[in-house]
Scaffold this active site. Structure first.
Site, PDB file in Angstrom:
ATOM      1  N   PHE A  13      -1.790 -13.500 -18.057  1.00 32.95           N
ATOM      2  CA  PHE A  13      -2.841 -12.257 -17.408  1.00 32.95           C
ATOM      3  C   PHE A  13      -3.781 -11.940 -18.423  1.00 32.95           C
ATOM      4  O   PHE A  13      -4.206 -10.669 -18.568  1.00 32.95           O
ATOM      5  CB  PHE A  13      -2.015 -11.154 -16.739  1.00 32.95           C
ATOM      6  CG  PHE A  13      -1.861 -11.377 -15.388  1.00 32.95           C
ATOM      7  CD1 PHE A  13      -0.997 -12.482 -14.983  1.00 32.95           C
ATOM      8  CD2 PHE A  13      -2.635 -10.597 -14.293  1.00 32.95           C
ATOM      9  CE1 PHE A  13      -0.913 -12.613 -13.399  1.00 32.95           C
ATOM     10  CE2 PHE A  13      -2.507 -11.021 -12.951  1.00 32.95           C
ATOM     11  CZ  PHE A  13      -1.676 -11.896 -12.550  1.00 32.95           C
TER      12      PHE A  13
ATOM     13  N   THR B 172       4.077  -2.260   0.379  1.00 34.40           N
ATOM     14  CA  THR B 172       4.113  -1.336  -0.720  1.00 34.40           C
ATOM     15  C   THR B 172       3.693  -0.130  -0.337  1.00 34.40           C
ATOM     16  O   THR B 172       2.323   0.115   0.203  1.00 34.40           O
ATOM     17  CB  THR B 172       2.927  -1.978  -1.753  1.00 34.40           C
ATOM     18  OG1 THR B 172       3.129  -3.433  -2.147  1.00 34.40           O
ATOM     19  CG2 THR B 172       2.591  -1.166  -3.060  1.00 34.40           C
TER      20      THR B 172
ATOM     21  N   CYS C 226      -4.079  -6.617  -3.151  1.00 39.56           N
ATOM     22  CA  CYS C 226      -3.034  -5.678  -4.040  1.00 39.56           C
ATOM     23  C   CYS C 226      -3.777  -4.966  -5.104  1.00 39.56           C
ATOM     24  O   CYS C 226      -3.553  -3.624  -4.906  1.00 39.56           O
ATOM     25  CB  CYS C 226      -2.025  -6.747  -4.583  1.00 39.56           C
ATOM     26  SG  CYS C 226      -1.326  -7.659  -3.085  1.00 39.56           S
TER      27      CYS C 226
ATOM     28  N   LYS D 294      -6.217  -2.175  -4.246  1.00 42.46           N
ATOM     29  CA  LYS D 294      -5.532  -0.550  -3.550  1.00 42.46           C
ATOM     30  C   LYS D 294      -4.545  -0.101  -4.028  1.00 42.46           C
ATOM     31  O   LYS D 294      -4.271   1.074  -4.099  1.00 42.46           O
ATOM     32  CB  LYS D 294      -5.248  -1.427  -1.828  1.00 42.46           C
ATOM     33  CG  LYS D 294      -3.844  -1.946  -1.798  1.00 42.46           C
ATOM     34  CD  LYS D 294      -3.596  -2.034  -0.414  1.00 42.46           C
ATOM     35  CE  LYS D 294      -2.410  -3.098  -0.277  1.00 42.46           C
ATOM     36  NZ  LYS D 294      -1.207  -2.477  -1.087  1.00 42.46           N
TER      37      LYS D 294
ATOM     38  N   PHE E 120       6.962  -9.211  -5.342  1.00 42.07           N
ATOM     39  CA  PHE E 120       6.402  -9.477  -6.603  1.00 42.07           C
ATOM     40  C   PHE E 120       5.584 -10.951  -6.497  1.00 42.07           C
ATOM     41  O   PHE E 120       5.140 -11.246  -7.604  1.00 42.07           O
ATOM     42  CB  PHE E 120       7.219  -9.413  -7.921  1.00 42.07           C
ATOM     43  CG  PHE E 120       7.724  -7.776  -8.084  1.00 42.07           C
ATOM     44  CD1 PHE E 120       6.973  -6.916  -8.328  1.00 42.07           C
ATOM     45  CD2 PHE E 120       8.887  -7.690  -7.703  1.00 42.07           C
ATOM     46  CE1 PHE E 120       7.605  -5.629  -8.603  1.00 42.07           C
ATOM     47  CE2 PHE E 120       9.568  -6.498  -7.789  1.00 42.07           C
ATOM     48  CZ  PHE E 120       8.943  -5.406  -8.224  1.00 42.07           C
ATOM     49  N   LEU E 121       5.587 -11.447  -5.336  1.00 44.26           N
ATOM     50  CA  LEU E 121       4.975 -12.658  -5.307  1.00 44.26           C
ATOM     51  C   LEU E 121       3.440 -12.635  -5.188  1.00 44.26           C
ATOM     52  O   LEU E 121       2.908 -11.779  -4.880  1.00 44.26           O
ATOM     53  CB  LEU E 121       5.593 -13.599  -4.072  1.00 44.26           C
ATOM     54  CG  LEU E 121       5.529 -12.754  -2.821  1.00 44.26           C
ATOM     55  CD1 LEU E 121       4.367 -12.884  -1.989  1.00 44.26           C
ATOM     56  CD2 LEU E 121       6.626 -13.653  -1.656  1.00 44.26           C
TER      57      LEU E 121
HETATM   58  C1  UGA Z   1      -0.555  -9.367  -7.430  1.00 43.50           C
HETATM   59  C2  UGA Z   1       0.734  -9.786  -8.269  1.00 43.50           C
HETATM   60  O1  UGA Z   1       0.363 -10.727  -9.280  1.00 43.50           O
HETATM   61  C3  UGA Z   1       1.948 -10.169  -7.685  1.00 43.50           C
HETATM   62  O2  UGA Z   1       3.110  -9.928  -8.591  1.00 43.50           O
HETATM   63  C4  UGA Z   1       1.961  -8.953  -6.544  1.00 43.50           C
HETATM   64  O3  UGA Z   1       3.323  -9.160  -5.686  1.00 43.50           O
HETATM   65  C5  UGA Z   1       1.181  -9.042  -5.690  1.00 43.50           C
HETATM   66  O4  UGA Z   1      -0.319  -8.712  -6.253  1.00 43.50           O
HETATM   67  C6  UGA Z   1       1.135  -7.937  -4.226  1.00 43.50           C
HETATM   68  O5  UGA Z   1       1.304  -6.721  -4.889  1.00 43.50           O
HETATM   69  O6  UGA Z   1       1.377  -8.443  -3.360  1.00 43.50           O
HETATM   70  P1  UGA Z   1      -1.979 -11.509  -6.264  1.00 43.50           P
HETATM   71  O7  UGA Z   1      -2.890 -10.410  -5.671  1.00 43.50           O
HETATM   72  O8  UGA Z   1      -1.767 -12.689  -5.374  1.00 43.50           O
HETATM   73  O9  UGA Z   1      -0.555 -10.903  -6.874  1.00 43.50           O
HETATM   74  O10 UGA Z   1      -2.917 -11.832  -7.272  1.00 43.50           O
HETATM   75  P2  UGA Z   1      -3.002 -12.151  -9.082  1.00 43.50           P
HETATM   76  O11 UGA Z   1      -2.418 -13.725  -9.196  1.00 43.50           O
HETATM   77  O12 UGA Z   1      -2.239 -11.177  -9.708  1.00 43.50           O
HETATM   78  O13 UGA Z   1      -4.557 -12.039  -9.468  1.00 43.50           O
HETATM   79  C7  UGA Z   1      -5.065 -10.669  -9.095  1.00 43.50           C
HETATM   80  C8  UGA Z   1      -6.487 -10.875  -9.676  1.00 43.50           C
HETATM   81  O14 UGA Z   1      -6.568 -10.843 -11.133  1.00 43.50           O
HETATM   82  C9  UGA Z   1      -7.337 -12.230  -9.234  1.00 43.50           C
HETATM   83  O15 UGA Z   1      -8.767 -11.722  -8.624  1.00 43.50           O
HETATM   84  C10 UGA Z   1      -7.395 -12.762 -10.393  1.00 43.50           C
HETATM   85  O16 UGA Z   1      -8.406 -13.914 -10.480  1.00 43.50           O
HETATM   86  C11 UGA Z   1      -7.424 -12.123 -11.616  1.00 43.50           C
HETATM   87  N1  UGA Z   1      -7.006 -12.305 -12.858  1.00 43.50           N
HETATM   88  C12 UGA Z   1      -5.512 -12.723 -12.831  1.00 43.50           C
HETATM   89  C13 UGA Z   1      -7.844 -12.619 -13.761  1.00 43.50           C
HETATM   90  O17 UGA Z   1      -8.859 -12.258 -13.641  1.00 43.50           O
HETATM   91  N2  UGA Z   1      -7.162 -12.831 -15.083  1.00 43.50           N
HETATM   92  C14 UGA Z   1      -5.889 -13.382 -15.465  1.00 43.50           C
HETATM   93  O18 UGA Z   1      -5.430 -13.768 -16.314  1.00 43.50           O
HETATM   94  C15 UGA Z   1      -5.022 -12.892 -14.105  1.00 43.50           C
END
Ligand code: UGA
Length: 397
Positions: free
Chosen positions: A219, A96, A230, A233, A122-123
Protein backbone atom coordinates in the site's frame (compact mmCIF):
# COMPACT_ATOMS: atom_id res chain seq x y z
CA UNK A 1 -25.52 -22.24 1.66
CA UNK A 2 -28.60 -20.40 0.47
CA UNK A 3 -28.01 -16.87 -0.94
CA UNK A 4 -30.81 -14.35 -1.25
CA UNK A 5 -30.95 -10.93 -2.89
CA UNK A 6 -33.65 -8.43 -3.86
CA UNK A 7 -32.23 -8.15 -7.40
CA UNK A 8 -34.21 -10.74 -9.39
CA UNK A 9 -32.09 -10.71 -12.54
CA UNK A 10 -28.88 -11.01 -10.51
CA UNK A 11 -30.27 -14.03 -8.67
CA UNK A 12 -31.40 -15.62 -11.94
CA UNK A 13 -27.96 -15.21 -13.49
CA UNK A 14 -26.20 -16.58 -10.41
CA UNK A 15 -28.56 -19.54 -10.25
CA UNK A 16 -27.53 -20.26 -13.86
CA UNK A 17 -23.84 -20.14 -12.85
CA UNK A 18 -23.19 -16.66 -14.27
CA UNK A 19 -21.26 -14.27 -12.03
CA UNK A 20 -22.22 -10.68 -12.89
CA UNK A 21 -18.89 -9.14 -11.81
CA UNK A 22 -15.24 -9.62 -12.76
CA UNK A 23 -13.72 -11.53 -9.82
CA UNK A 24 -10.95 -14.08 -10.26
CA UNK A 25 -11.92 -17.62 -9.25
CA UNK A 26 -15.51 -16.74 -8.36
CA UNK A 27 -17.26 -18.24 -11.42
CA UNK A 28 -15.51 -21.58 -10.81
CA UNK A 29 -16.48 -21.52 -7.13
CA UNK A 30 -20.12 -20.70 -7.87
CA UNK A 31 -20.43 -23.38 -10.55
CA UNK A 32 -18.81 -25.94 -8.27
CA UNK A 33 -21.25 -25.05 -5.46
CA UNK A 34 -24.26 -25.27 -7.77
CA UNK A 35 -23.15 -28.59 -9.23
CA UNK A 36 -22.61 -30.15 -5.80
CA UNK A 37 -25.94 -28.84 -4.56
CA UNK A 38 -24.24 -27.03 -1.65
CA UNK A 39 -25.08 -23.59 -3.05
CA UNK A 40 -28.42 -22.19 -4.16
CA UNK A 41 -29.90 -18.77 -4.91
CA UNK A 42 -33.34 -17.34 -4.21
CA UNK A 43 -35.19 -14.04 -3.91
CA UNK A 44 -37.32 -15.38 -1.11
CA UNK A 45 -35.64 -14.01 2.02
CA UNK A 46 -37.84 -15.93 4.42
CA UNK A 47 -37.16 -19.20 2.63
CA UNK A 48 -33.42 -18.54 2.67
CA UNK A 49 -33.18 -18.14 6.46
CA UNK A 50 -35.85 -20.45 7.79
CA UNK A 51 -33.45 -23.37 8.45
CA UNK A 52 -30.27 -21.33 8.95
CA UNK A 53 -28.28 -21.62 12.17
CA UNK A 54 -26.21 -18.70 10.86
CA UNK A 55 -27.50 -15.89 8.65
CA UNK A 56 -24.89 -13.58 7.13
CA UNK A 57 -25.95 -10.01 6.36
CA UNK A 58 -23.88 -8.68 3.45
CA UNK A 59 -26.02 -5.75 2.35
CA UNK A 60 -24.52 -2.48 1.11
CA UNK A 61 -24.14 0.51 3.44
CA UNK A 62 -23.64 3.33 0.91
CA UNK A 63 -22.58 6.82 1.86
CA UNK A 64 -25.54 9.00 2.83
CA UNK A 65 -25.72 12.69 1.92
CA UNK A 66 -24.13 13.74 5.22
CA UNK A 67 -21.18 11.30 4.98
CA UNK A 68 -22.80 8.87 7.42
CA UNK A 69 -23.36 5.26 6.31
CA UNK A 70 -26.90 4.69 5.03
CA UNK A 71 -28.35 1.93 7.22
CA UNK A 72 -31.71 1.66 5.46
CA UNK A 73 -30.86 -1.49 3.44
CA UNK A 74 -29.56 -3.40 6.41
CA UNK A 75 -32.51 -2.35 8.58
CA UNK A 76 -34.96 -3.42 5.88
CA UNK A 77 -33.22 -6.78 5.42
CA UNK A 78 -33.13 -7.42 9.19
CA UNK A 79 -36.78 -6.43 9.56
CA UNK A 80 -37.77 -8.82 6.79
CA UNK A 81 -35.88 -11.90 8.01
CA UNK A 82 -36.54 -11.37 11.75
CA UNK A 83 -39.82 -13.31 12.00
CA UNK A 84 -38.47 -16.26 9.99
CA UNK A 85 -35.17 -16.99 11.78
CA UNK A 86 -34.90 -20.27 13.69
CA UNK A 87 -34.97 -20.13 17.48
CA UNK A 88 -31.60 -19.07 19.00
CA UNK A 89 -29.92 -18.75 15.62
CA UNK A 90 -27.16 -16.18 14.99
CA UNK A 91 -27.14 -13.23 12.60
CA UNK A 92 -23.59 -12.45 11.49
CA UNK A 93 -23.13 -8.96 10.16
CA UNK A 94 -20.53 -8.63 7.40
CA UNK A 95 -21.68 -5.21 6.19
CA UNK A 96 -19.52 -2.25 7.21
CA UNK A 97 -21.72 -0.45 9.69
CA UNK A 98 -21.20 2.47 12.07
CA UNK A 99 -19.99 1.62 15.53
CA UNK A 100 -22.93 0.51 17.66
CA UNK A 101 -25.00 -0.77 14.72
CA UNK A 102 -25.28 -4.28 16.11
CA UNK A 103 -27.91 -2.81 18.41
CA UNK A 104 -29.74 -1.30 15.41
CA UNK A 105 -29.81 -4.72 13.72
CA UNK A 106 -31.00 -6.35 16.95
CA UNK A 107 -33.88 -3.88 17.16
CA UNK A 108 -34.82 -4.35 13.50
CA UNK A 109 -34.84 -8.16 13.91
CA UNK A 110 -37.17 -7.94 16.90
CA UNK A 111 -35.96 -11.36 18.11
CA UNK A 112 -34.51 -11.39 21.65
CA UNK A 113 -33.55 -15.07 21.26
CA UNK A 114 -31.36 -14.34 18.19
CA UNK A 115 -27.78 -13.06 18.75
CA UNK A 116 -26.22 -10.50 16.43
CA UNK A 117 -22.48 -10.71 15.86
CA UNK A 118 -20.15 -8.39 14.01
CA UNK A 119 -17.73 -10.24 11.71
CA UNK A 120 -16.15 -7.65 9.40
CA UNK A 121 -14.77 -8.64 6.01
CA UNK A 122 -11.29 -7.60 4.86
CA UNK A 123 -11.18 -9.05 1.36
CA UNK A 124 -10.12 -6.97 -1.62
CA UNK A 125 -11.90 -6.84 -4.94
CA UNK A 126 -9.89 -8.64 -7.59
CA UNK A 127 -8.48 -11.13 -5.08
CA UNK A 128 -11.64 -11.66 -3.03
CA UNK A 129 -11.69 -15.45 -3.33
CA UNK A 130 -8.03 -15.78 -2.37
CA UNK A 131 -8.43 -13.34 0.54
CA UNK A 132 -11.54 -15.13 1.77
CA UNK A 133 -9.83 -18.51 1.76
CA UNK A 134 -6.59 -17.15 3.21
CA UNK A 135 -7.61 -14.50 5.75
CA UNK A 136 -5.00 -12.50 7.74
CA UNK A 137 -7.28 -12.44 10.77
CA UNK A 138 -10.82 -13.28 11.78
CA UNK A 139 -12.58 -10.65 13.88
CA UNK A 140 -15.64 -11.64 15.87
CA UNK A 141 -17.51 -9.03 17.86
CA UNK A 142 -20.06 -10.66 20.16
CA UNK A 143 -21.78 -9.72 23.39
CA UNK A 144 -21.29 -13.15 24.95
CA UNK A 145 -18.63 -15.81 24.80
CA UNK A 146 -20.82 -18.76 23.84
CA UNK A 147 -22.07 -16.94 20.72
CA UNK A 148 -18.49 -16.00 19.80
CA UNK A 149 -17.43 -19.64 20.14
CA UNK A 150 -20.26 -20.81 17.87
CA UNK A 151 -19.24 -18.29 15.18
CA UNK A 152 -15.53 -19.10 15.60
CA UNK A 153 -16.44 -22.73 14.79
CA UNK A 154 -17.20 -21.61 11.23
CA UNK A 155 -13.56 -20.64 10.72
CA UNK A 156 -11.87 -23.75 12.08
CA UNK A 157 -10.27 -24.49 8.71
CA UNK A 158 -8.17 -21.32 8.74
CA UNK A 159 -5.08 -20.82 10.86
CA UNK A 160 -5.57 -17.04 10.91
CA UNK A 161 -5.40 -15.29 14.28
CA UNK A 162 -8.78 -14.89 15.90
CA UNK A 163 -9.70 -11.58 17.53
CA UNK A 164 -12.72 -12.07 19.75
CA UNK A 165 -14.09 -8.84 21.10
CA UNK A 166 -17.28 -6.83 21.60
CA UNK A 167 -19.33 -5.64 18.57
CA UNK A 168 -18.32 -1.95 18.78
CA UNK A 169 -14.63 -2.84 18.84
CA UNK A 170 -15.06 -5.19 15.86
CA UNK A 171 -16.84 -2.47 13.91
CA UNK A 172 -14.08 0.00 14.79
CA UNK A 173 -11.40 -2.49 13.63
CA UNK A 174 -13.00 -2.53 10.17
CA UNK A 175 -13.16 1.26 9.79
CA UNK A 176 -9.71 1.80 11.31
CA UNK A 177 -8.17 -0.79 8.95
CA UNK A 178 -9.55 0.82 5.80
CA UNK A 179 -8.74 4.31 7.08
CA UNK A 180 -5.16 3.28 7.85
CA UNK A 181 -4.67 1.78 4.39
CA UNK A 182 -6.09 4.94 2.80
CA UNK A 183 -3.71 6.94 5.01
CA UNK A 184 -0.75 4.93 3.69
CA UNK A 185 -1.73 5.66 0.08
CA UNK A 186 -2.34 9.36 0.73
CA UNK A 187 0.96 9.50 2.58
CA UNK A 188 2.89 8.02 -0.33
CA UNK A 189 1.07 10.31 -2.78
CA UNK A 190 2.12 13.28 -0.64
CA UNK A 191 5.69 11.96 -0.53
CA UNK A 192 5.53 11.59 -4.33
CA UNK A 193 4.54 15.25 -4.66
CA UNK A 194 7.48 16.16 -2.45
CA UNK A 195 9.80 13.95 -4.53
CA UNK A 196 8.81 15.90 -7.61
CA UNK A 197 9.57 19.16 -5.81
CA UNK A 198 13.01 18.11 -4.56
CA UNK A 199 14.06 15.91 -7.50
CA UNK A 200 13.86 12.53 -5.72
CA UNK A 201 12.50 9.26 -7.09
CA UNK A 202 9.52 7.94 -5.12
CA UNK A 203 10.12 4.37 -6.31
CA UNK A 204 13.51 4.32 -4.58
CA UNK A 205 12.08 6.12 -1.54
CA UNK A 206 9.40 3.46 -1.18
CA UNK A 207 11.96 0.70 -1.63
CA UNK A 208 14.05 2.19 1.15
CA UNK A 209 11.11 2.84 3.46
CA UNK A 210 9.29 -0.44 2.82
CA UNK A 211 12.27 -2.60 3.80
CA UNK A 212 11.64 -1.54 7.39
CA UNK A 213 9.18 -4.17 8.63
CA UNK A 214 7.56 -1.55 10.85
CA UNK A 215 6.55 0.34 7.68
CA UNK A 216 6.19 -2.48 5.12
CA UNK A 217 6.07 -1.98 1.36
CA UNK A 218 2.37 -2.81 0.86
CA UNK A 219 0.00 0.00 0.00
CA UNK A 220 2.83 2.39 -0.83
CA UNK A 221 2.21 2.54 -4.57
CA UNK A 222 1.71 6.14 -5.64
CA UNK A 223 -1.20 6.64 -8.00
CA UNK A 224 -4.06 8.90 -9.06
CA UNK A 225 -5.58 8.70 -5.56
CA UNK A 226 -7.54 5.95 -3.87
CA UNK A 227 -11.10 5.04 -4.77
CA UNK A 228 -13.50 2.12 -4.96
CA UNK A 229 -16.62 1.17 -3.09
CA UNK A 230 -14.96 1.13 0.34
CA UNK A 231 -12.20 3.66 1.10
CA UNK A 232 -14.10 6.85 0.12
CA UNK A 233 -17.30 5.90 1.97
CA UNK A 234 -15.57 4.34 4.97
CA UNK A 235 -13.16 7.25 5.55
CA UNK A 236 -16.05 9.75 5.24
CA UNK A 237 -18.14 7.61 7.62
CA UNK A 238 -15.32 7.36 10.18
CA UNK A 239 -14.89 11.14 10.18
CA UNK A 240 -18.64 11.42 10.92
CA UNK A 241 -18.62 8.65 13.54
CA UNK A 242 -15.76 10.44 15.33
CA UNK A 243 -17.49 13.81 15.00
CA UNK A 244 -20.75 12.41 16.40
CA UNK A 245 -18.77 11.01 19.32
CA UNK A 246 -17.11 14.40 19.97
CA UNK A 247 -13.70 13.70 18.39
CA UNK A 248 -12.32 15.78 15.53
CA UNK A 249 -10.44 13.23 13.38
CA UNK A 250 -8.36 15.93 11.68
CA UNK A 251 -5.68 13.43 10.57
CA UNK A 252 -8.24 11.50 8.51
CA UNK A 253 -9.70 14.72 7.11
CA UNK A 254 -6.19 15.52 5.87
CA UNK A 255 -5.91 12.07 4.29
CA UNK A 256 -9.15 12.68 2.38
CA UNK A 257 -8.03 16.18 1.33
CA UNK A 258 -4.71 14.85 0.00
CA UNK A 259 -6.69 12.32 -2.05
CA UNK A 260 -8.86 15.03 -3.62
CA UNK A 261 -5.70 17.01 -4.45
CA UNK A 262 -4.23 13.96 -6.14
CA UNK A 263 -7.00 13.82 -8.79
CA UNK A 264 -6.30 17.46 -9.47
CA UNK A 265 -2.53 16.98 -9.63
CA UNK A 266 -2.91 14.28 -12.30
CA UNK A 267 -5.25 16.52 -14.33
CA UNK A 268 -2.73 19.39 -14.08
CA UNK A 269 0.04 17.15 -15.39
CA UNK A 270 -2.14 16.31 -18.40
CA UNK A 271 -2.78 20.01 -19.08
CA UNK A 272 0.94 20.76 -18.88
CA UNK A 273 1.93 17.96 -21.27
CA UNK A 274 -0.83 18.96 -23.70
CA UNK A 275 0.88 22.35 -24.04
CA UNK A 276 -0.82 24.36 -21.28
CA UNK A 277 -4.46 23.91 -22.26
CA UNK A 278 -6.88 21.10 -23.02
CA UNK A 279 -9.61 23.36 -24.33
CA UNK A 280 -11.09 21.73 -27.44
CA UNK A 281 -8.45 18.97 -27.37
CA UNK A 282 -8.75 15.21 -26.94
CA UNK A 283 -7.33 13.28 -24.02
CA UNK A 284 -6.99 9.48 -24.19
CA UNK A 285 -7.68 7.56 -20.99
CA UNK A 286 -6.42 4.02 -20.49
CA UNK A 287 -8.19 2.28 -17.64
CA UNK A 288 -11.35 3.51 -15.94
CA UNK A 289 -11.91 0.96 -13.16
CA UNK A 290 -10.86 1.97 -9.64
CA UNK A 291 -7.98 -0.51 -9.84
CA UNK A 292 -6.98 -3.41 -12.08
CA UNK A 293 -8.54 -6.93 -11.99
CA UNK A 294 -12.06 -5.65 -11.35
CA UNK A 295 -14.82 -4.10 -13.46
CA UNK A 296 -15.90 -1.85 -10.60
CA UNK A 297 -16.24 1.82 -11.54
CA UNK A 298 -17.47 3.07 -8.17
CA UNK A 299 -15.55 6.16 -7.03
CA UNK A 300 -12.86 5.39 -9.58
CA UNK A 301 -9.90 7.81 -9.38
CA UNK A 302 -9.57 7.48 -13.13
CA UNK A 303 -13.11 8.80 -13.60
CA UNK A 304 -12.40 11.59 -11.09
CA UNK A 305 -9.41 12.63 -13.22
CA UNK A 306 -11.56 12.38 -16.37
CA UNK A 307 -14.14 14.73 -14.82
CA UNK A 308 -11.39 17.29 -14.09
CA UNK A 309 -10.06 17.01 -17.65
CA UNK A 310 -13.55 17.62 -19.00
CA UNK A 311 -13.87 20.71 -16.77
CA UNK A 312 -10.79 22.00 -18.59
CA UNK A 313 -12.48 21.58 -21.97
CA UNK A 314 -11.12 18.17 -23.01
CA UNK A 315 -12.97 15.47 -24.88
CA UNK A 316 -12.14 12.05 -23.41
CA UNK A 317 -11.59 8.87 -25.44
CA UNK A 318 -11.41 5.95 -23.04
CA UNK A 319 -10.48 2.30 -23.15
CA UNK A 320 -10.71 -0.30 -20.40
CA UNK A 321 -10.49 -4.08 -20.87
CA UNK A 322 -13.61 -4.65 -18.76
CA UNK A 323 -15.73 -1.78 -20.00
CA UNK A 324 -18.75 -2.90 -21.98
CA UNK A 325 -21.32 -0.15 -21.42
CA UNK A 326 -20.99 3.51 -22.34
CA UNK A 327 -20.30 6.09 -19.65
CA UNK A 328 -21.72 9.62 -19.80
CA UNK A 329 -19.00 12.09 -20.81
CA UNK A 330 -16.64 9.43 -22.15
CA UNK A 331 -16.23 8.30 -25.72
CA UNK A 332 -15.59 4.61 -24.99
CA UNK A 333 -13.41 2.82 -27.54
CA UNK A 334 -12.96 -0.90 -28.17
CA UNK A 335 -9.18 -0.93 -28.09
CA UNK A 336 -6.39 1.14 -26.56
CA UNK A 337 -5.06 2.38 -29.91
CA UNK A 338 -8.23 3.98 -31.24
CA UNK A 339 -8.62 5.65 -27.85
CA UNK A 340 -5.40 7.55 -28.72
CA UNK A 341 -6.57 8.67 -32.15
CA UNK A 342 -6.07 12.45 -32.41
CA UNK A 343 -5.24 12.76 -28.68
CA UNK A 344 -3.03 15.50 -27.28
CA UNK A 345 -2.22 13.53 -24.16
CA UNK A 346 -2.65 9.96 -22.90
CA UNK A 347 -3.48 9.35 -19.22
CA UNK A 348 -2.94 5.88 -17.73
CA UNK A 349 -5.56 5.75 -14.98
CA UNK A 350 -5.63 2.04 -14.03
CA UNK A 351 -2.71 -0.37 -13.74
CA UNK A 352 -3.90 -3.01 -16.23
CA UNK A 353 -0.87 -5.11 -17.10
CA UNK A 354 -1.76 -5.26 -20.80
CA UNK A 355 -0.95 -1.54 -21.17
CA UNK A 356 2.73 -2.28 -20.63
CA UNK A 357 3.01 -4.38 -23.74
CA UNK A 358 1.43 -2.14 -26.37
CA UNK A 359 3.11 -0.81 -29.50
CA UNK A 360 4.05 2.72 -28.47
CA UNK A 361 5.32 3.64 -31.93
CA UNK A 362 1.79 2.98 -33.18
CA UNK A 363 0.35 4.95 -30.23
CA UNK A 364 2.63 7.88 -31.07
CA UNK A 365 1.61 7.87 -34.74
CA UNK A 366 -2.07 8.10 -33.75
CA UNK A 367 -1.63 11.01 -31.33
CA UNK A 368 -1.33 14.64 -32.40
CA UNK A 369 1.05 15.25 -29.50
CA UNK A 370 3.17 12.45 -28.04
CA UNK A 371 2.63 12.83 -24.31
CA UNK A 372 1.84 10.36 -21.49
CA UNK A 373 0.76 10.98 -17.91
CA UNK A 374 1.33 7.62 -16.26
CA UNK A 375 -0.73 8.00 -13.09
CA UNK A 376 0.15 4.43 -11.98
CA UNK A 377 3.90 4.47 -12.75
CA UNK A 378 3.12 1.44 -14.89
CA UNK A 379 5.16 2.10 -18.01
CA UNK A 380 8.92 2.29 -18.47
CA UNK A 381 9.79 6.02 -18.66
CA UNK A 382 13.07 5.49 -20.58
CA UNK A 383 11.33 3.42 -23.29
CA UNK A 384 8.62 6.03 -23.70
CA UNK A 385 11.10 8.90 -23.86
CA UNK A 386 13.23 7.02 -26.41
CA UNK A 387 10.08 6.64 -28.53
CA UNK A 388 9.76 10.44 -28.48
CA UNK A 389 7.08 10.84 -25.80
CA UNK A 390 6.97 13.51 -23.14
CA UNK A 391 6.44 11.36 -20.04
CA UNK A 392 5.33 12.16 -16.50
CA UNK A 393 4.69 9.62 -13.78
CA UNK A 394 3.90 10.22 -10.13
CA UNK A 395 6.86 11.26 -7.97
CA UNK A 396 9.50 10.46 -10.59
CA UNK A 397 12.49 12.57 -11.65
C1 UGA B 1 -10.38 -2.38 0.44
C2 UGA B 1 -9.47 -3.04 1.50
O1 UGA B 1 -8.15 -3.21 0.96
C3 UGA B 1 -10.02 -4.40 1.93
O2 UGA B 1 -9.22 -4.94 2.97
C4 UGA B 1 -11.46 -4.21 2.43
O3 UGA B 1 -12.05 -5.45 2.79
C5 UGA B 1 -12.31 -3.58 1.33
O4 UGA B 1 -11.72 -2.31 0.96
C6 UGA B 1 -13.70 -3.37 1.87
O5 UGA B 1 -13.87 -2.62 2.83
O6 UGA B 1 -14.62 -4.07 1.41
P1 UGA B 1 -10.74 -2.69 -2.20
O7 UGA B 1 -11.82 -1.64 -2.10
O8 UGA B 1 -10.99 -3.90 -3.03
O9 UGA B 1 -10.35 -3.21 -0.72
O10 UGA B 1 -9.48 -1.94 -2.81
P2 UGA B 1 -7.93 -1.79 -2.43
O11 UGA B 1 -7.14 -2.86 -3.05
O12 UGA B 1 -7.76 -1.57 -0.98
O13 UGA B 1 -7.59 -0.41 -3.19
C7 UGA B 1 -8.27 0.79 -2.85
C8 UGA B 1 -7.76 1.95 -3.67
O14 UGA B 1 -6.43 2.29 -3.29
C9 UGA B 1 -7.70 1.66 -5.18
O15 UGA B 1 -8.13 2.79 -5.90
C10 UGA B 1 -6.24 1.36 -5.42
O16 UGA B 1 -5.83 1.61 -6.74
C11 UGA B 1 -5.59 2.33 -4.44
N1 UGA B 1 -4.21 1.94 -4.05
C12 UGA B 1 -4.00 0.83 -3.31
C13 UGA B 1 -3.14 2.74 -4.43
O17 UGA B 1 -3.31 3.77 -5.11
N2 UGA B 1 -1.89 2.39 -4.01
C14 UGA B 1 -1.65 1.28 -3.27
O18 UGA B 1 -0.47 1.02 -2.92
C15 UGA B 1 -2.73 0.47 -2.91
Amino acid sequence: MVCTDVDVSRVERLAGGQVPIVEEGLPELVREGLASGRLSFTTDNADAVVHAEFTFLCVPTPQGGDGRADMSFIQAAAGEIGPHLPFESIVVNKSTVPVGSTKVVERALGRPDVSVVSNPEFLREGSAVHDFLNPDRIVIGADDESTAIRVAGLFLRTSAPLVVTDPSTAETIKYASNAFLATKVSFVNAVAAMCEAVGADVRQVVLGMGSDPRIGSDFLRPGPGWGGSCFPKDTAALVRIAEDAGYDFSLLKGVIAVNEEQYQRVAQKAVKLAGGSLQGKTAALWGVTFKARTDDLRSSPSLEVAARLRERGAKIQAYDPTLRASIPGLDVRDDPYTACDGASVLVVGTEWDEFRWLDFDKVGELMVNKAVVDARNLLEPATLRRAGFAYEGIGLV
